[in-house]
Design a protein around this motif. Sequence first.
Motif, PDB file in Angstrom:
ATOM      1  N   GLU A  37     -13.608  -4.646   2.560  1.00  0.00           N
ATOM      2  CA  GLU A  37     -14.413  -3.441   2.397  1.00  0.00           C
ATOM      3  C   GLU A  37     -13.747  -2.472   1.420  1.00  0.00           C
ATOM      4  OE1 GLU A  37     -17.401  -3.079   3.801  1.00  0.00           O
ATOM      5  OE2 GLU A  37     -17.167  -5.100   4.603  1.00  0.00           O
ATOM      6  N   ASP A  38     -14.568  -1.623   0.817  1.00  0.00           N
ATOM      7  CA  ASP A  38     -14.051  -0.562  -0.043  1.00  0.00           C
ATOM      8  C   ASP A  38     -13.408   0.505   0.845  1.00  0.00           C
ATOM      9  OD1 ASP A  38     -13.633   1.624  -1.704  1.00  0.00           O
ATOM     10  OD2 ASP A  38     -15.461   1.316  -2.867  1.00  0.00           O
ATOM     11  N   GLN A  39     -12.102   0.673   0.687  1.00  0.00           N
ATOM     12  CA  GLN A  39     -11.368   1.635   1.525  1.00  0.00           C
ATOM     13  C   GLN A  39     -10.942   2.873   0.738  1.00  0.00           C
ATOM     14  OE1 GLN A  39      -8.831  -0.097   4.760  1.00  0.00           O
ATOM     15  NE2 GLN A  39      -8.720  -1.836   3.327  1.00  0.00           N
ATOM     16  N   LEU A  59       2.441   1.585   2.018  1.00  0.00           N
ATOM     17  CA  LEU A  59       1.351   0.625   2.175  1.00  0.00           C
ATOM     18  C   LEU A  59       1.950  -0.743   2.493  1.00  0.00           C
ATOM     19  CD1 LEU A  59      -0.775   1.649  -0.952  1.00  0.00           C
ATOM     20  CD2 LEU A  59      -1.078   2.414   1.405  1.00  0.00           C
ATOM     21  N   GLY A  60       1.638  -1.272   3.667  1.00  0.00           N
ATOM     22  CA  GLY A  60       2.172  -2.559   4.070  1.00  0.00           C
ATOM     23  C   GLY A  60       1.516  -3.725   3.349  1.00  0.00           C
ATOM     24  N   SER A  61       1.989  -4.923   3.622  1.00  0.00           N
ATOM     25  CA  SER A  61       1.461  -6.120   2.966  1.00  0.00           C
ATOM     26  C   SER A  61      -0.020  -6.307   3.274  1.00  0.00           C
ATOM     27  CB  SER A  61       2.233  -7.352   3.426  1.00  0.00           C
ATOM     28  OG  SER A  61       3.529  -7.355   2.902  1.00  0.00           O
ATOM     29  N   GLY A  62      -0.730  -6.821   2.273  1.00  0.00           N
ATOM     30  CA  GLY A  62      -2.156  -7.056   2.397  1.00  0.00           C
ATOM     31  C   GLY A  62      -2.899  -6.483   1.211  1.00  0.00           C
ATOM     32  N   SER A  63      -4.181  -6.807   1.127  1.00  0.00           N
ATOM     33  CA  SER A  63      -5.028  -6.325   0.032  1.00  0.00           C
ATOM     34  C   SER A  63      -5.800  -5.081   0.464  1.00  0.00           C
ATOM     35  CB  SER A  63      -6.025  -7.417  -0.392  1.00  0.00           C
ATOM     36  OG  SER A  63      -5.330  -8.555  -0.871  1.00  0.00           O
ATOM     37  N   TYR A  64      -5.907  -4.126  -0.472  1.00  0.00           N
ATOM     38  CA  TYR A  64      -6.675  -2.900  -0.252  1.00  0.00           C
ATOM     39  C   TYR A  64      -7.650  -2.765  -1.419  1.00  0.00           C
ATOM     40  CZ  TYR A  64      -2.642  -1.770   2.756  1.00  0.00           C
ATOM     41  OH  TYR A  64      -1.643  -1.796   3.693  1.00  0.00           O
ATOM     42  N   TYR A  65      -8.946  -2.881  -1.154  1.00  0.00           N
ATOM     43  CA  TYR A  65      -9.953  -2.699  -2.195  1.00  0.00           C
ATOM     44  C   TYR A  65     -10.273  -1.208  -2.292  1.00  0.00           C
ATOM     45  CZ  TYR A  65     -10.787  -7.645  -2.951  1.00  0.00           C
ATOM     46  OH  TYR A  65     -10.639  -8.963  -3.304  1.00  0.00           O
ATOM     47  N   ALA A  89     -12.215  -2.025  -6.488  1.00  0.00           N
ATOM     48  CA  ALA A  89     -13.415  -2.307  -5.694  1.00  0.00           C
ATOM     49  C   ALA A  89     -14.681  -2.289  -6.533  1.00  0.00           C
ATOM     50  CB  ALA A  89     -13.541  -1.285  -4.564  1.00  0.00           C
ATOM     51  N   GLY A  90     -14.601  -1.768  -7.747  1.00  0.00           N
ATOM     52  CA  GLY A  90     -15.773  -1.705  -8.622  1.00  0.00           C
ATOM     53  C   GLY A  90     -15.323  -1.692 -10.064  1.00  0.00           C
ATOM     54  N   ASP A  91     -16.073  -0.985 -10.926  1.00  0.00           N
ATOM     55  CA  ASP A  91     -15.748  -0.977 -12.351  1.00  0.00           C
ATOM     56  C   ASP A  91     -14.909   0.223 -12.757  1.00  0.00           C
ATOM     57  OD1 ASP A  91     -17.613   1.019 -12.101  1.00  0.00           O
ATOM     58  OD2 ASP A  91     -19.062   0.159 -13.517  1.00  0.00           O
ATOM     59  N   ALA A  92     -14.295   0.916 -11.809  1.00  0.00           N
ATOM     60  CA  ALA A  92     -13.416   2.049 -12.072  1.00  0.00           C
ATOM     61  C   ALA A  92     -11.966   1.602 -11.897  1.00  0.00           C
ATOM     62  CB  ALA A  92     -13.749   3.206 -11.132  1.00  0.00           C
ATOM     63  N   THR A 111      -4.677  -5.333  -9.292  1.00  0.00           N
ATOM     64  CA  THR A 111      -5.483  -6.421  -9.839  1.00  0.00           C
ATOM     65  C   THR A 111      -6.914  -5.949 -10.078  1.00  0.00           C
ATOM     66  OG1 THR A 111      -6.365  -7.341  -7.782  1.00  0.00           O
ATOM     67  CG2 THR A 111      -4.129  -7.984  -8.399  1.00  0.00           C
ATOM     68  N   ARG A 112      -7.683  -6.761 -10.797  1.00  0.00           N
ATOM     69  CA  ARG A 112      -9.053  -6.383 -11.143  1.00  0.00           C
ATOM     70  C   ARG A 112     -10.014  -6.486  -9.964  1.00  0.00           C
ATOM     71  NH1 ARG A 112     -11.208 -10.289 -15.699  1.00  0.00           N
ATOM     72  NH2 ARG A 112     -13.094  -9.076 -15.317  1.00  0.00           N
TER      73      ARG A 112
END
Length: 441
Positions: A37-39, A59-65, A89-92, A111-112
């Motif tokens: 999800e977008d966070q 920020l702990g390990s893991g992905s954050y969108y 999470a988008g084009d920004a 990352t993108r």
Amino acid sequence: MNRRHILAGLVALPLAGGVRAQSLDATALNLVPGSLEDQSGPMQEALLRAAEEGRPLFLGSGSYYVQNLQVPSNVVISGIPGGTILAAAGDAPVFRVAGSAHVSFSGLTFTRGNGGPSGADRGLVEIEASDHVTLSNCAFVGGAANGLAVRDAGADIEDCDFTGHALAAIFSVDGRGLNIASNRVSKCGNGGFLIWGSKPRHDGTVITGNTINGIGATNGGNGQNGNGINVFRCNDVIVANNQIADCMFTAVRLNSTNNVAVTGNVCRNSGEVAIFSEFAFSGSVISNNIVDGAAAGISITNLDTGGRLAVCSGNIVRNIRSRSEVNPDTRPFGIYAEAETSISGNSIDNVPGIGILAGRGTFLRDVIIADNVLYATSTGIGVSVVQNPSPGPVTITGNIVNAPLDHAIVGLEWDTVVVEDLVKDAAKYPHVTLADNSVTG
């Protein structure tokens, strides 16, 4: 390990734990590592709270969108190197630092994600009108544009990785003295580090100790793209002690710069000229570099547009190729210069063309070629002897030309050799002074 090291480590452990304990933990602020999800909302709140309370954000390990997060002043954001991933999470962009100061990022991977920005001057992280921004031990991976975009800002970028960006690793416009040190760049589509000015201006960037490999030129052109380091309309820049290899065009390219030093770099396998100082430049120092493998070595050119005043000394130029795959107009040479330039103390080896070339046509003035060693060149030294009007003065002294395949020191009219032995015929050309040169082999 000795007793002193062990005791020091035991003392440091509580201190490190105390710093972590004082940080804001993202998981306690409604952020969920690994969520798709977008966070952006909770992440923005976490940034504001960190600034308000004067505490670092961990920020702990893991992905954050997340996307388009506005970073306030006085914020420290840290993560687990290789484990904490911030994905667009988008084009920004992921983060924007605009009008802020004293901001620090460490241990983060950008990352993108679902896209990221794609404009020519955009990046996964964007910094504008800000000072004292630090990025250390971070990674920028696969951006649709640039990894990091900087405009009118100062920043320290150290020990970061930039990989697989469609355009460049770092694109800076009107910088406020960036410090770009000990970073690693690979497989970027158009460039490594681009240090540009919207007009000629003081910049003061220092680029040192970086490794740059595999730079393409996917947007085409005849040198605008494909450069490991490109400095354009920026003055007072230092490019030192970098390892640069496999660039489609040039390892280090200076365009319309003043007072730029290029020193101690190792440049391997450049597709065109390895080190270029071109157009309206003034005051280039190109010293103690190694060029190994290129279509041409070092070019100091464009007297016709005001390019003048350089020192080219102590360089090694070797293994020049007979042609360029990317620019068929490139002719093989070791070192080329046109105006107010001293070429001294260089060693040149294996050039299927002219080892050192002074001027082309009438574009020649005040060049010294002294105390250089040239080995296994087709022609050792070439000088323009075009008449009406005659070029400016050239002095050629104390050089050693060993094993030339065709000629030692020649006179040229544009690209044509018209004097095969300039030493013998020098009296016909009063703008040329020759003394104490040695030809062997």
